[in-house]
Design an enzyme around this catalytic site. Sequence first.
Site, mmCIF file in Angstrom:
data_model
loop_
_atom_site.group_PDB
_atom_site.id
_atom_site.type_symbol
_atom_site.label_atom_id
_atom_site.label_comp_id
_atom_site.label_asym_id
_atom_site.label_seq_id
_atom_site.Cartn_x
_atom_site.Cartn_y
_atom_site.Cartn_z
ATOM 1 N N GLY A 11 0.842 -1.204 0.000
ATOM 2 C CA GLY A 11 0.000 0.000 0.000
ATOM 3 C C GLY A 11 0.870 1.244 0.000
ATOM 4 O O GLY A 11 1.806 1.336 0.783
ATOM 5 N N ARG A 72 1.628 -5.441 -5.726
ATOM 6 C CA ARG A 72 1.537 -6.615 -4.856
ATOM 7 C C ARG A 72 1.903 -7.804 -5.733
ATOM 8 O O ARG A 72 1.382 -7.949 -6.829
ATOM 9 C CB ARG A 72 0.131 -6.730 -4.278
ATOM 10 C CG ARG A 72 -0.180 -5.536 -3.356
ATOM 11 C CD ARG A 72 -1.304 -5.830 -2.380
ATOM 12 N NE ARG A 72 -1.175 -5.008 -1.200
ATOM 13 C CZ ARG A 72 -1.808 -3.838 -1.016
ATOM 14 N NH1 ARG A 72 -2.612 -3.379 -1.939
ATOM 15 N NH2 ARG A 72 -1.651 -3.157 0.105
ATOM 16 N N ASP A 103 3.935 -4.069 6.548
ATOM 17 C CA ASP A 103 4.395 -5.332 7.141
ATOM 18 C C ASP A 103 4.498 -6.460 6.119
ATOM 19 O O ASP A 103 5.382 -7.307 6.235
ATOM 20 C CB ASP A 103 3.577 -5.719 8.377
ATOM 21 C CG ASP A 103 2.147 -6.072 8.058
ATOM 22 O OD1 ASP A 103 1.652 -5.654 6.987
ATOM 23 O OD2 ASP A 103 1.524 -6.774 8.874
ATOM 24 N N THR A 125 3.676 3.261 5.643
ATOM 25 C CA THR A 125 2.268 2.858 5.623
ATOM 26 C C THR A 125 1.470 3.879 6.414
ATOM 27 O O THR A 125 1.968 4.398 7.412
ATOM 28 C CB THR A 125 2.057 1.453 6.242
ATOM 29 O OG1 THR A 125 0.660 1.281 6.539
ATOM 30 C CG2 THR A 125 2.831 1.250 7.529
ATOM 31 N N ASP A 127 -0.985 3.158 8.135
ATOM 32 C CA ASP A 127 -1.647 2.468 9.250
ATOM 33 C C ASP A 127 -0.946 2.617 10.602
ATOM 34 O O ASP A 127 -1.533 2.334 11.636
ATOM 35 C CB ASP A 127 -1.790 0.969 8.936
ATOM 36 C CG ASP A 127 -2.581 0.732 7.656
ATOM 37 O OD1 ASP A 127 -3.345 1.622 7.267
ATOM 38 O OD2 ASP A 127 -2.416 -0.344 7.043
ATOM 39 N N ASP A 129 1.236 0.716 11.889
ATOM 40 C CA ASP A 129 1.148 -0.587 12.557
ATOM 41 C C ASP A 129 2.461 -1.377 12.528
ATOM 42 O O ASP A 129 2.453 -2.596 12.665
ATOM 43 C CB ASP A 129 0.023 -1.424 11.914
ATOM 44 C CG ASP A 129 0.261 -1.678 10.431
ATOM 45 O OD1 ASP A 129 1.173 -1.059 9.850
ATOM 46 O OD2 ASP A 129 -0.469 -2.498 9.848
ATOM 47 N N ARG A 171 -6.276 -1.123 8.587
ATOM 48 C CA ARG A 171 -6.217 -2.589 8.600
ATOM 49 C C ARG A 171 -6.516 -3.118 10.000
ATOM 50 O O ARG A 171 -7.558 -2.835 10.535
ATOM 51 C CB ARG A 171 -4.865 -3.058 8.071
ATOM 52 C CG ARG A 171 -4.746 -2.746 6.571
ATOM 53 C CD ARG A 171 -4.060 -3.841 5.846
ATOM 54 N NE ARG A 171 -2.629 -3.763 6.023
ATOM 55 C CZ ARG A 171 -1.760 -4.405 5.238
ATOM 56 N NH1 ARG A 171 -2.194 -5.167 4.262
ATOM 57 N NH2 ARG A 171 -0.482 -4.286 5.438
#
Length: 319
Positions: A11, A72, A103, A125, A127, A129, A171
């Site tokens: 992403g 991807r 990740d 990212t 996110d 995370d 996510r």
Amino acid sequence: MKKIAVLTSGGDSPGMNAAVRAVVRKALYHDIEVFGVYRGYTGLIEGDLKPFHLGSVGDIIHRGGTILHSARSEEFKTTEGQLKAVKQLQDRDIDGLVVIGGDGSYRGADKLVEHGIATIGVPGTIDNDIPGTDFTIGFDTALNTIIQAIDKIRDTATSHERTFLIEVMGRHAGDLALWSSLAAGAETILIPEVPYKIEEVIERLERGTRREKKHSIIVVAEGVGSAIKIGEEIKSKTSLEPRVTVLGHLQRGGQPSAFDRVLASRLGAFAVELLLSGKKGLSVGIESNQLVYYSISEVLKRKHTIDETMYQLSHHLSI
Ligand code: ADP
């Protein structure tokens, strides 16, 4: 180390360009040849890379997305695919690689380390995370995009005295929802890290109505489930007619914030410094504004957590 390469994967996030620029410029500053790999691991497998010079990364620090494009790649998840990628690097005598991504991209980077490629991960990212850093590149920009959207929705929510549910990305992590709720003053926040009961959400809404609150904003992290479904549930159990906005991919785009540009510049340059000092298999980050690194495999084993005190605070401030 004489030649390195850089790629962006998974992403995309605002600030990736600033990170690519930092990797390229820092390498050239140290007289290291640097290659830009297009389309992440897909481009690496296919040999879609070319030498970058100072001008290759000119005029990109302020741009969202990634000039290297992202992808991807299912093929890269196989050992065969990974070995093709390794060969592309070896054929060009490239000894080091910087992977900018989330990740999933880190799992790929970990495989390259196993195959003997000196790889450094840069957390890119929205996110937030990735363990081992207080912030990931893109989080701050996405957060600002979200609160601008919530501010606008708040105007119409007030005019029509409505309840709004706003679904944000992240996510499996609730950071975007948590931080945006605090920053935008949302009444309720639903994040995957903290289980919720719909009855409690409804009780909060009804408490607000009793004290003549004109509107209510509920921020839903995508990791909790569909805001549309939660809205339908609230509608079926109350007299409310909640409206739902799923912010979607607009959270990924836009000009990176000053914070993300500076973070990306620091982390990208640090990744090159680590490669030059002979290190590999590391993830870079900042903790308490200091540059830090951890092994990628350790980062992948650790679980991302939220700051519980911030969650409590959002509750205390939105009673
Ligand atoms: P992000 O990096 O944003 O989390 P993805 O999860 O889509 O994005 O991962 C990006 C790419 O990383 C995948 O398309 C795949 O090529 C590679 N990748 C993900 N998981 C693995 C894995 N377990 N082994 C090897 N490569 C992986």
